[in-house]
Design an enzyme around this catalytic site. Structure first.
Site, PDB file in Angstrom:
ATOM      1  N   GLY A  87      53.114  38.615  25.512  1.00 45.77           N
ATOM      2  CA  GLY A  87      53.161  37.978  26.828  1.00 45.77           C
ATOM      3  C   GLY A  87      54.460  37.219  27.010  1.00 45.77           C
ATOM      4  O   GLY A  87      55.013  37.164  28.118  1.00 45.77           O
ATOM      5  N   HIS A 225      43.007  36.729  24.466  1.00 44.28           N
ATOM      6  CA  HIS A 225      43.101  37.058  25.896  1.00 44.28           C
ATOM      7  C   HIS A 225      42.003  38.031  26.332  1.00 44.28           C
ATOM      8  O   HIS A 225      41.216  38.487  25.509  1.00 44.28           O
ATOM      9  CB  HIS A 225      44.504  37.582  26.206  1.00 44.28           C
ATOM     10  CG  HIS A 225      45.525  36.478  26.096  1.00 44.28           C
ATOM     11  ND1 HIS A 225      46.030  35.816  27.183  1.00 44.28           N
ATOM     12  CD2 HIS A 225      46.061  35.888  25.013  1.00 44.28           C
ATOM     13  CE1 HIS A 225      46.857  34.864  26.772  1.00 44.28           C
ATOM     14  NE2 HIS A 225      46.895  34.885  25.463  1.00 44.28           N
TER      15      HIS A 225
HETATM   16  C1  LIG Z   1      49.896  31.494  30.426  1.00 45.59           C
HETATM   17  C2  LIG Z   1      50.506  32.161  29.239  1.00 45.59           C
HETATM   18  N1  LIG Z   1      51.698  32.757  29.365  1.00 45.59           N
HETATM   19  C3  LIG Z   1      52.285  33.377  28.329  1.00 45.59           C
HETATM   20  C4  LIG Z   1      51.679  33.457  27.101  1.00 45.59           C
HETATM   21  C5  LIG Z   1      52.384  34.119  25.959  1.00 45.59           C
HETATM   22  O1  LIG Z   1      51.718  35.241  25.464  1.00 45.59           O
HETATM   23  P1  LIG Z   1      51.942  35.746  23.957  1.00 45.59           P
HETATM   24  O2  LIG Z   1      51.225  34.821  23.062  1.00 45.59           O
HETATM   25  O3  LIG Z   1      51.388  37.139  23.958  1.00 45.59           O
HETATM   26  O4  LIG Z   1      53.408  35.723  23.718  1.00 45.59           O
HETATM   27  C6  LIG Z   1      50.437  32.861  26.913  1.00 45.59           C
HETATM   28  C7  LIG Z   1      49.775  32.925  25.584  1.00 45.59           C
HETATM   29  O5  LIG Z   1      48.652  32.635  25.362  1.00 45.59           O
HETATM   30  C8  LIG Z   1      49.827  32.199  28.008  1.00 45.59           C
HETATM   31  O6  LIG Z   1      48.633  31.591  27.870  1.00 45.59           O
END
Ligand SMILES: Cc1ncc(COP(=O)(O)O)c(C=O)c1O
Length: 446
Positions: A87, A225
């Site tokens: 993410g 998620h």
């Molecule tokens: C709102 C939000 N944006 C971005 C991310 C980043 O995702 P990742 O952990 O896959 O890098 C998260 C992670 O939980 C998140 O909650």
């Protein structure tokens, strides 16, 4: 000798047996068992797909990635989806796409401003700062935990180029107001939809999935998620130019958009002029951006393909679990502020977020400690106030690199008084009831 099909069938039978013996999740809850805030929910199909991808041994991005991208686009009803490795990478690619000179006067340049919130996940904001643009922070409202739209006009300046916000824990921000605001000032809108897959918003007289109203939206598939690929993320858009730009930043900055292992999709591989390169320089090795490599693999996507089929059920379970907690915790609302869905929204909740009231007679930290001692996992709303973190030390002391508009009273309050518990599909009534009883025990024994 057995042929490939026969061997595969035997492997599949063994994988099913292995799943049943060692993985199958039991829903029996014994008092004292750990109640996680979230986690993987899967069956034998995820393991079968993963083994299939391993046997194919393509290793990089292949047919499973394409299938997943198509499946997610169909679920959301968007034109394009680019799978990435997290993410955070999705946020980076989405933001960097908007810095491309190909966007001409809409390009975000260093020093330009991006409206954001400080009650955020760090990597929703970090790409803005890493690039040298300036986040402009506005406070959020409680109990929605999303941007306070009454401050938006005040935050706008001649340098504002974009709004980049997450739908907090599944609760959509006011997409109608913010999309209109962006249209009025010709701003890009990035929806960080990492915690809100399956949420809906009533926009222009119709229900839309969140992630389809902004110019770009991002997703995380880390295990807590809504669906998981282990690690993984995605960027979605209806804008074909932005789609190409996202892929360019994801794939080393290249100009060519051939899929992995494919050549000459554009049919002009050796007949174009780029920069100061010799005429006809192989398009596959032409770089129009300073990019990264943030691609995902078929192993990850194979798990995602099985997860996508379960997504509608997951969304329903998250909503039901949230509603169950909300209904039964009403009688402690003298002490804690319960969450509220934003008007015109139908959230696919990531968690159940609470804020301890000022006169509650206890602190958030005491409350959280009590629940953790009872093996109930709790989480804070990510960074609380991102500006207070050590990564901001230099910017804070020099007073440069970001702006704050109005105060951040609620953001600070969230940092101090808020926390959340899980609503993921791995919950069941016994776990929810146990959490409710523990919350009431703490409050009633004050
Ligand atoms: C709102 C939000 N944006 C971005 C991310 C980043 O995702 P990742 O952990 O896959 O890098 C998260 C992670 O939980 C998140 O909650």
């Amino acid at each position: 000798m057995r042929n490939e099909k026969e061997i595969k069938l035997q492997i599949q039978e063994l994988v099913k047996e292995y799943y049943k013996t060692f993985h199958a999740q039991t829903h029996v809850f014994h008092e004292g068992d750990k109640i996680n805030y979230s986690g993987r929910v899967y069956d034998e199909q995820e393991l079968l797909n993963l083994v299939d991808a391993a046997l194919e041994f393509w290793l990089t991005s292949g047919h499973y990635v394409q299938e997943f991208e198509k499946g997610l686009s169909d679920f959301l009803n968007v034109r394009h989806c680019s799978l990435v490795n997290s993410g955070s990478s999705a946020n980076l690619c989405a933001f960097m796409a908007l810095t491309s000179p190909q966007l001409k006067e809409r390009q975000i340049k260093k020093g330009d401003e991006v409206i954001a919130v400080a009650a955020a996940f760090p990597t929703t904001v970090a790409p803005i700062i890493q690039y040298g643009a300036v986040p402009v922070f506005i406070d959020v409202t409680i109990p929605e935990y999303n941007i306070d739209i009454s401050k938006l006009e005040q935050a706008w300046s001649e340098k504002t180029k974009a709004v980049f916000l997450a739908h907090t824990l599944g609760n959509p921000f006011d997409l109608q107001y913010i999309r209109d605001f962006c249209d009025k000032y010709q701003l890009w809108l990035i929806e960080d939809n990492c915690d809100a897959l399956g949420s809906k918003y009533y926009y222009n007289g119709e229900w839309h999935m969140t992630g389809t109203i902004g110019d770009l939206s991002t997703y995380s598939f880390y295990p807590p998620h809504h669906i998981t690929l282990g690690e993984g993320g995605a960027v979605c858009t209806n804008n074909t130019q932005l789609y190409r730009l996202v892929n360019s930043f994801r794939d080393w900055g290249r100009d060519c958009w051939c899929a992995s292992g494919v050549d000459d999709t554009c049919k002009h591989r050796y007949t174009q002029q780029f920069g100061e390169l010799p005429y006809g320089y192989d398009h596959k090795y032409v770089y129009s951006h300073f990019g990264y490599n943030l691609k995902s693999t078929d192993m990850q996507a194979s798990v995602g393909c099985a997860q996508l089929k379960k997504l509608p059920g997951f969304v329903m379970a998250r909503k039901e679990n949230w509603a169950y907690l909300k209904e039964r915790l009403k009688d402690v609302s003298d002490h804690i502020i319960l969450p509220e869905a934003v008007k015109n929204s139908d959230p696919s909740w990531f968690g159940f977020l609470m804020t301890v009231k000022e006169n509650a007679g206890f602190t958030r930290d005491d409350f959280v400690q009590f629940l953790e001692e009872r093996n109930i996992q709790t989480r804070l709303l990510f960074s609380g106030n991102y500006i207070k973190h050590p990564c901001f030390d230099e910017l804070r002391s020099s007073g440069t690199g970001y702006r704050v508009v109005g105060g951040l009273e609620n953001t600070d309050r969230i940092m101090r008084d808020s926390f959340w518990i899980g609503v993921y599909p791995g919950m069941n009534k016994a776990k929810l009831d146990y959490m409710i009883a523990a919350i009431k025990e703490f409050i009633n024994n004050l």
